[in-house]
Design a protein around this motif. Structure first.
Motif, PDB file in Angstrom:
ATOM      1  N   GLY A 143      32.795  36.533  43.763  1.00 41.53           N
ATOM      2  CA  GLY A 143      33.885  35.716  43.255  1.00 41.53           C
ATOM      3  C   GLY A 143      35.051  36.550  42.763  1.00 41.53           C
ATOM      4  O   GLY A 143      34.926  37.746  42.483  1.00 41.53           O
ATOM      5  N   ASP A 144      36.198  35.895  42.639  1.00 41.52           N
ATOM      6  CA  ASP A 144      37.409  36.598  42.213  1.00 41.52           C
ATOM      7  C   ASP A 144      37.391  36.926  40.730  1.00 41.52           C
ATOM      8  O   ASP A 144      36.729  36.262  39.919  1.00 41.52           O
ATOM      9  CB  ASP A 144      38.641  35.737  42.515  1.00 41.52           C
ATOM     10  CG  ASP A 144      39.009  35.751  43.987  1.00 41.52           C
ATOM     11  OD1 ASP A 144      38.927  36.829  44.604  1.00 41.52           O
ATOM     12  OD2 ASP A 144      39.369  34.687  44.517  1.00 41.52           O
ATOM     13  N   TRP A 169      44.725  40.544  43.197  1.00 40.49           N
ATOM     14  CA  TRP A 169      45.019  40.464  44.626  1.00 40.49           C
ATOM     15  C   TRP A 169      44.527  41.675  45.410  1.00 40.49           C
ATOM     16  O   TRP A 169      44.010  41.541  46.522  1.00 40.49           O
ATOM     17  CB  TRP A 169      46.513  40.266  44.857  1.00 40.49           C
ATOM     18  CG  TRP A 169      46.851  40.354  46.315  1.00 40.49           C
ATOM     19  CD1 TRP A 169      47.546  41.330  46.951  1.00 40.49           C
ATOM     20  CD2 TRP A 169      46.421  39.436  47.339  1.00 40.49           C
ATOM     21  NE1 TRP A 169      47.598  41.077  48.303  1.00 40.49           N
ATOM     22  CE2 TRP A 169      46.915  39.924  48.571  1.00 40.49           C
ATOM     23  CE3 TRP A 169      45.675  38.255  47.333  1.00 40.49           C
ATOM     24  CZ2 TRP A 169      46.696  39.275  49.781  1.00 40.49           C
ATOM     25  CZ3 TRP A 169      45.443  37.604  48.540  1.00 40.49           C
ATOM     26  CH2 TRP A 169      45.951  38.113  49.738  1.00 40.49           C
ATOM     27  N   ASP A 170      44.669  42.878  44.858  1.00 42.32           N
ATOM     28  CA  ASP A 170      44.231  44.070  45.586  1.00 42.32           C
ATOM     29  C   ASP A 170      42.739  43.981  45.906  1.00 42.32           C
ATOM     30  O   ASP A 170      42.303  44.299  47.019  1.00 42.32           O
ATOM     31  CB  ASP A 170      44.518  45.338  44.775  1.00 42.32           C
ATOM     32  CG  ASP A 170      46.005  45.663  44.723  1.00 42.32           C
ATOM     33  OD1 ASP A 170      46.762  45.127  45.556  1.00 42.32           O
ATOM     34  OD2 ASP A 170      46.412  46.452  43.841  1.00 42.32           O
ATOM     35  N   ARG A 171      41.967  43.536  44.933  1.00 42.31           N
ATOM     36  CA  ARG A 171      40.522  43.393  45.140  1.00 42.31           C
ATOM     37  C   ARG A 171      40.243  42.294  46.169  1.00 42.31           C
ATOM     38  O   ARG A 171      39.444  42.474  47.093  1.00 42.31           O
ATOM     39  CB  ARG A 171      39.832  43.076  43.815  1.00 42.31           C
ATOM     40  CG  ARG A 171      38.325  42.827  43.908  1.00 42.31           C
ATOM     41  CD  ARG A 171      37.758  42.596  42.505  1.00 42.31           C
ATOM     42  NE  ARG A 171      36.339  42.322  42.546  1.00 42.31           N
ATOM     43  CZ  ARG A 171      35.805  41.116  42.683  1.00 42.31           C
ATOM     44  NH1 ARG A 171      36.610  40.047  42.809  1.00 42.31           N
ATOM     45  NH2 ARG A 171      34.502  40.945  42.696  1.00 42.31           N
ATOM     46  N   ARG A 172      40.888  41.148  46.024  1.00 42.90           N
ATOM     47  CA  ARG A 172      40.675  40.024  46.946  1.00 42.90           C
ATOM     48  C   ARG A 172      41.013  40.420  48.376  1.00 42.90           C
ATOM     49  O   ARG A 172      40.290  40.099  49.318  1.00 42.90           O
ATOM     50  CB  ARG A 172      41.509  38.825  46.517  1.00 42.90           C
ATOM     51  CG  ARG A 172      41.808  37.820  47.641  1.00 42.90           C
ATOM     52  CD  ARG A 172      40.585  37.026  48.077  1.00 42.90           C
ATOM     53  NE  ARG A 172      40.456  35.897  47.197  1.00 42.90           N
ATOM     54  CZ  ARG A 172      41.178  34.796  47.293  1.00 42.90           C
ATOM     55  NH1 ARG A 172      42.086  34.658  48.245  1.00 42.90           N
ATOM     56  NH2 ARG A 172      40.995  33.815  46.441  1.00 42.90           N
ATOM     57  N   GLY A 216      31.536  43.731  50.090  1.00 39.41           N
ATOM     58  CA  GLY A 216      31.963  44.550  48.961  1.00 39.41           C
ATOM     59  C   GLY A 216      33.367  45.076  49.157  1.00 39.41           C
ATOM     60  O   GLY A 216      33.943  44.981  50.242  1.00 39.41           O
ATOM     61  N   GLU A 217      33.923  45.655  48.107  1.00 43.13           N
ATOM     62  CA  GLU A 217      35.295  46.162  48.170  1.00 43.13           C
ATOM     63  C   GLU A 217      35.413  47.421  49.023  1.00 43.13           C
ATOM     64  O   GLU A 217      36.432  47.629  49.686  1.00 43.13           O
ATOM     65  CB  GLU A 217      35.810  46.456  46.764  1.00 43.13           C
ATOM     66  CG  GLU A 217      35.907  45.238  45.867  1.00 43.13           C
ATOM     67  CD  GLU A 217      36.182  45.636  44.438  1.00 43.13           C
ATOM     68  OE1 GLU A 217      37.205  46.325  44.195  1.00 43.13           O
ATOM     69  OE2 GLU A 217      35.372  45.298  43.547  1.00 43.13           O
ATOM     70  N   GLU A 218      34.420  48.278  48.981  1.00 41.57           N
ATOM     71  CA  GLU A 218      34.463  49.527  49.739  1.00 41.57           C
ATOM     72  C   GLU A 218      33.412  49.594  50.834  1.00 41.57           C
ATOM     73  O   GLU A 218      33.571  50.334  51.799  1.00 41.57           O
ATOM     74  CB  GLU A 218      34.293  50.726  48.782  1.00 41.57           C
ATOM     75  CG  GLU A 218      35.318  50.781  47.657  1.00 41.57           C
ATOM     76  CD  GLU A 218      36.749  50.921  48.158  1.00 41.57           C
ATOM     77  OE1 GLU A 218      36.936  51.443  49.271  1.00 41.57           O
ATOM     78  OE2 GLU A 218      37.680  50.504  47.439  1.00 41.57           O
TER      79      GLU A 218
END
Length: 247
Positions: free
Chosen positions: A47-48, A97-100, A127-129
């Protein structure tokens, strides 16, 4: 009884801020609005995070977004020790926003991987990375380099990514749309959201409620960092940003 929230991200994944009115604050401090652009943890996508802005300019930091009793009830979980808003209060939602955007790119890459590896999916996590997708594969053809090259071919072709809604009856008549081996899309709402890649879904089409970019080129450089054997027929593919490192 669950409160239905208008999920703005389903129609516009690029909406990073929106107005909403507090409809409830639960006994754990979770904040429910009438509408939100925050995505709630579901389908392997986290989730955000972000913040809710009050009329006086103060901020309520949001550390997680989760579903309530069903996927239509979206709960914003504030960080500890923050004064709760009042029911009826108007807030402005701001996602990280960068993460989303990283999650949108990664989630799209996971869909592309299911095209390169057309096997039943046994698990996934965005995941983010790094993301992972698990497949039921008795015998493995190819390696990290060949799968990465096939992925980048799809990315570079810049296929459009779109969504459409079909009825539950249409899904039942087309069971091949479901790629997951063990998980079925939630039923009872009467309709199912499909994520389609390519003109007229020529590359892929599958049920998904997550957020994605609108063209594959936005995914950027992506590669398979590792392929692991998890059981007799289970293979785990780890997707990472960036070009495939030289050996």
């Amino acid at each position: 009884m669950p409160r239905e929230v208008k999920a703005l991200f389903r129609d516009d994944a690029y909406l990073s801020t929106a107005e909403g009115t507090v409809s409830a604050v639960n006994d754990r401090g979770g904040i429910i609005l009438d509408q939100t652009c925050f995505y709630a943890t579901s389908g392997g996508q986290p989730g955000d995070t972000g913040f809710l802005e009050r009329a006086d300019g103060s901020k309520i930091a949001i550390s997680a977004t989760v579903c309530g009793e069903n996927k239509d009830e979206i709960i914003h979980v504030p960080s500890n020790n923050q004064p709760p808003p009042s029911v009826g209060e108007k807030l402005v939602t701001h996602i990280d926003w960068d993460r989303r955007y990283k999650l949108m790119r990664m989630h799209t890459a996971c869909h592309l991987l299911t095209v390169v590896c057309p096997y039943p999916i046994t698990g996934a996590s965005v995941g983010e990375e790094e993301s992972r997708v698990d497949f039921d594969i008795p015998e493995m053809d190819g390696d990290k380099a060949s799968v990465s090259a096939a992925l980048m071919n799809l990315v570079s072709a810049n296929h459009p990514v779109s969504t459409k809604w079909i009825t539950e009856e249409e899904l039942a008549a087309n069971p091949a749309l479901i790629k997951s081996k063990n998980v079925r899309p939630p039923s009872g709402a009467g309709r199912i959201r499909l994520v389609c890649i390519g003109d007229a879904a020529s590359v892929d089409s599958q049920p998904c409620g997550g957020t994605h970019v609108t063209e594959t080129q936005e995914v950027g450089d992506i590669h398979i960092g590792k392929i692991e054997k998890k059981g007799r027929e289970n293979r785990r593919f780890r997707i990472r940003f960036g070009p495939l490192p030289a050996n």
